[in-house]
Design an enzyme around this catalytic site. Sequence first.
Site, mmCIF file in Angstrom:
data_model
loop_
_atom_site.group_PDB
_atom_site.id
_atom_site.type_symbol
_atom_site.label_atom_id
_atom_site.label_comp_id
_atom_site.label_asym_id
_atom_site.label_seq_id
_atom_site.Cartn_x
_atom_site.Cartn_y
_atom_site.Cartn_z
ATOM 1 N N CYS A 24 -5.035 -6.474 -4.533
ATOM 2 C CA CYS A 24 -5.008 -5.508 -5.642
ATOM 3 C C CYS A 24 -4.440 -6.219 -6.874
ATOM 4 O O CYS A 24 -3.257 -6.535 -6.919
ATOM 5 C CB CYS A 24 -4.140 -4.316 -5.239
ATOM 6 S SG CYS A 24 -3.668 -3.220 -6.585
ATOM 7 N N CYS A 27 -1.529 -4.527 -8.543
ATOM 8 C CA CYS A 27 -0.325 -4.686 -7.715
ATOM 9 C C CYS A 27 0.315 -6.040 -7.981
ATOM 10 O O CYS A 27 1.541 -6.147 -8.103
ATOM 11 C CB CYS A 27 -0.674 -4.564 -6.234
ATOM 12 S SG CYS A 27 -1.353 -2.963 -5.758
#
Length: 97
Positions: A24, A27
């Site tokens: 991600c 993230c």
Amino acid sequence: MLIEAQKAAQEGKIIVVDFWSTGCAPCAMMAPKFEALSKKYPQAVFLKVNGDECEQCCADAGIAAFPSFQIWKNCTCVDEVVGVNEPGLRVAIERNL
């Protein structure tokens, strides 16, 4: 980490949880900011939950997107910030300290 979280809950400290996922990009962008916040606010406990490894944890916490950050106090989620939003996370931490 679970023992640290249980102790924090008993002491009335806030717990800041980063729900993230491998691969991600948002993230990965927030990871160093989360680390910096953990150093700025040593009176809080900071935990990371990998959603790929603990899908049930994410489901139990109602996580719908990564990254998501929840602030827990006295075993209750009191605040949540979703996405790449370091200023919003900082404000949520300060609001709940």
